[in-house]
Every structure is written in C-alpha cells, then in structure tokens.
Design a protein around this motif. Sequence first.
Motif, PDB file in Angstrom:
ATOM      1  N   ASN A  61       0.838  -1.209   0.000  1.00 26.14           N
ATOM      2  CA  ASN A  61       0.000   0.000   0.000  1.00 26.14           C
ATOM      3  C   ASN A  61       0.869   1.254   0.000  1.00 26.14           C
ATOM      4  O   ASN A  61       0.599   2.220  -0.709  1.00 26.14           O
ATOM      5  CB  ASN A  61      -0.932   0.001   1.213  1.00 26.14           C
ATOM      6  CG  ASN A  61      -2.088  -0.962   1.030  1.00 26.14           C
ATOM      7  OD1 ASN A  61      -2.543  -1.177  -0.094  1.00 26.14           O
ATOM      8  ND2 ASN A  61      -2.562  -1.551   2.116  1.00 26.14           N
ATOM      9  N   PHE A  62       1.919   1.214   0.824  1.00 25.83           N
ATOM     10  CA  PHE A  62       2.844   2.355   0.862  1.00 25.83           C
ATOM     11  C   PHE A  62       3.490   2.540  -0.521  1.00 25.83           C
ATOM     12  O   PHE A  62       3.601   3.659  -1.028  1.00 25.83           O
ATOM     13  CB  PHE A  62       3.905   2.134   1.948  1.00 25.83           C
ATOM     14  CG  PHE A  62       4.922   3.227   2.029  1.00 25.83           C
ATOM     15  CD1 PHE A  62       4.548   4.525   2.366  1.00 25.83           C
ATOM     16  CD2 PHE A  62       6.262   2.983   1.739  1.00 25.83           C
ATOM     17  CE1 PHE A  62       5.488   5.560   2.421  1.00 25.83           C
ATOM     18  CE2 PHE A  62       7.202   3.999   1.796  1.00 25.83           C
ATOM     19  CZ  PHE A  62       6.812   5.288   2.137  1.00 25.83           C
ATOM     20  N   ARG A  63       3.872   1.432  -1.141  1.00 24.15           N
ATOM     21  CA  ARG A  63       4.491   1.498  -2.475  1.00 24.15           C
ATOM     22  C   ARG A  63       3.546   2.189  -3.472  1.00 24.15           C
ATOM     23  O   ARG A  63       3.958   3.013  -4.283  1.00 24.15           O
ATOM     24  CB  ARG A  63       4.821   0.087  -2.967  1.00 24.15           C
ATOM     25  CG  ARG A  63       5.533   0.071  -4.331  1.00 24.15           C
ATOM     26  CD  ARG A  63       5.636  -1.332  -4.899  1.00 24.15           C
ATOM     27  NE  ARG A  63       6.269  -2.259  -3.993  1.00 24.15           N
ATOM     28  CZ  ARG A  63       7.594  -2.354  -3.801  1.00 24.15           C
ATOM     29  NH1 ARG A  63       8.392  -1.569  -4.489  1.00 24.15           N
ATOM     30  NH2 ARG A  63       8.099  -3.220  -2.949  1.00 24.15           N
ATOM     31  N   LYS A  64       2.250   1.829  -3.392  1.00 26.08           N
ATOM     32  CA  LYS A  64       1.282   2.423  -4.328  1.00 26.08           C
ATOM     33  C   LYS A  64       1.221   3.943  -4.154  1.00 26.08           C
ATOM     34  O   LYS A  64       1.127   4.683  -5.121  1.00 26.08           O
ATOM     35  CB  LYS A  64      -0.124   1.833  -4.092  1.00 26.08           C
ATOM     36  CG  LYS A  64      -0.261   0.434  -4.652  1.00 26.08           C
ATOM     37  CD  LYS A  64      -1.658  -0.120  -4.409  1.00 26.08           C
ATOM     38  CE  LYS A  64      -1.682  -1.603  -4.770  1.00 26.08           C
ATOM     39  NZ  LYS A  64      -2.786  -2.316  -4.169  1.00 26.08           N
ATOM     40  N   VAL A  65       1.273   4.396  -2.890  1.00 30.27           N
ATOM     41  CA  VAL A  65       1.240   5.841  -2.625  1.00 30.27           C
ATOM     42  C   VAL A  65       2.489   6.504  -3.225  1.00 30.27           C
ATOM     43  O   VAL A  65       2.402   7.535  -3.900  1.00 30.27           O
ATOM     44  CB  VAL A  65       1.154   6.137  -1.103  1.00 30.27           C
ATOM     45  CG1 VAL A  65       1.250   7.636  -0.847  1.00 30.27           C
ATOM     46  CG2 VAL A  65      -0.118   5.557  -0.514  1.00 30.27           C
TER      47      VAL A  65
END
Length: 261
Positions: free
Chosen positions: A169-173
């Motif tokens: 999820n952090f990567r997507k942000v």
Amino acid sequence: MMRKINDLDITKWKELNDIWTDSLWLIPQRDNSGAHNANYHGNFVPQIPHQLLARYTRAGEFVLDPFSGSGTTLIEAQRMGRNSIGIELQPFVANEAIQRVHSEQKSNLIADTFVDDSRTFDIRRITNTYKINNVQFIIYHPPYWDIIKFSDDENDLSNSKTLNDFLENFRKVVKNTSAVLENGRYCAVVIGDKYTNGQLIPLGFYCMQVMQQEGLTLKATIVKNFEHTKGKSNQQALWRQRALKNGLYIFKHEYIFLFKK
Ligand SMILES: C[S@@+](CC[C@H](N)C(=O)[O-])C[C@H]1O[C@@H](n2cnc3c(N)ncnc32)[C@H](O)[C@@H]1O
C-alpha cells in the motif's frame, strides 16, 4: 548551471545556526505556536517539515504531503512562504486541518487538501488545478502500520492486514505521488519501527527499501528522538517494566529518510 533548491545563502554559512546538518535530531520540545498543536494523535513535530523545507525548497515552490493528517506540513509551509497540498483519507481530519491552516493565512499562498486515497488519487488533479508541472518536495508520514488505527476505513494504511499489505500500500502511494516530483528534487519518509509478539519489525528500513525500489536515491538517514507522545505519556512506568521483563527496549527514536529523484 545547477538550479538552487533552497533560499539559503551558503556564503554566510556561519550564520545558519538554525539549520541542522547532523544526522541526530534531539528535539527537546515540540513547536506548539499558533495553529500547531499535539491534539491529533500521531502527528509529527513541526520542526521536521520546517528543517526539510528550509533545506530542500524555495519560497513560492510546491510541497506535497500525501498523509497530511492535522496539517502540520501545510501550516509550516505556509509560514515559510511555500505552497502546500495535502491528501488525507478522513474528511473530518482534512477539513479541521485546513481550517487551522487558513486561520494563519496572511498571503495568497496555496494551502489546500484533497480528501482521497493517496494510492489511487488522480495526481493530475493537483497539476491541473494549480497549473503546475510538478511539485518540488514530498513528505511522507504514513501510519506506522497498525500502531495507531487512524480510522475504520479499509483504505487506511493502518488497517493493512499484513506487513506485506502495508508495504505494498505504501508502495502504491509512493508510485502514484512521486510521479509529480520534479526530477532532481527531494522527498522524505518519516517513520518508526514496531514490535509484534516480542519481535522487532523494522518498518522504517522496509519503507526505505520500497523507496529505493521505486527508483529514489537514498541521501540521508536521520534519527530523531521522541519523548512524551500523547499515547504513552501516562504509561512510562508500565513500558519500562515490560521492557525489563521481556529484555526489550522502549522506542525513543524514529527515522527520517531523505531521497532524491
Ligand atoms: C501518521 S499520520 C500523519 C500525521 C501528519 N504528519 C500530521 O502532522 O498531522 C497518517 C495519516 O495518513 C492518513 N491515511 C491513512 N491511509 C491513507 C490513505 N490511503 N490515503 C490518504 N491518507 C491516508 C491517516 O488518516 C492519518 O491522518
């Protein structure tokens, strides 16, 4: 010629005493002036965005905060003459923040928040709305996975079911938002680690790796102290007893990882 990335006059470097260049930030007290306050559980001290914006942005440039929470970055950016955009999942939190930011507004600077999920937010809305090509600094202060549950929203990173989900999820942000960071400019991640069932989960280093995997170059690892957070202030003795009993250490630090695009 290389474009300047701050307004500091390096020829007068001996006078720049309020600019920190050491990798250990011991901050005795949070800046609680004006619209700043510690009421939002999980907000960071204003000194963090202050130091970063002073060194990596110029007046009039744009700063993006994809986890803007109570608006600490926006308040500080506005005081320093920078335009700032926040993205925050919780409408109530975003609205309350923007009211506080605007209570200090004295100029035509932009300080705005979009209520959305930073993983999927259409980032062109920022560039289209403000007629800019990119932003000059991004500060990422994500939930430290599930240490503080910020909401019941399943899109909230603090509700990620597993460590891997949190990191993805952090990567997507990062993927979504770093697309609008100007090439050659900087961004930072502020994050701490956590314990799960007696095991230390080095969230900070995992997030640092995600940033590197997304093509950002690591420039600095800063360690910052923290003392009495809202959550732990009444529990010092309990934490110490637990630490002694279980052979662990009480977290008194978090990280600021600095990157260049
Ligand atoms: C650690 S706090 C940031 C605090 C902020 N630096 C401040 O000083 O107030 C993380 C914030 O991210 C928000 N958040 C969590 N998941 C999000 C997502 N997918 N998109 C946007 N915001 C999100 C939470 O609601 C919370 O306000």
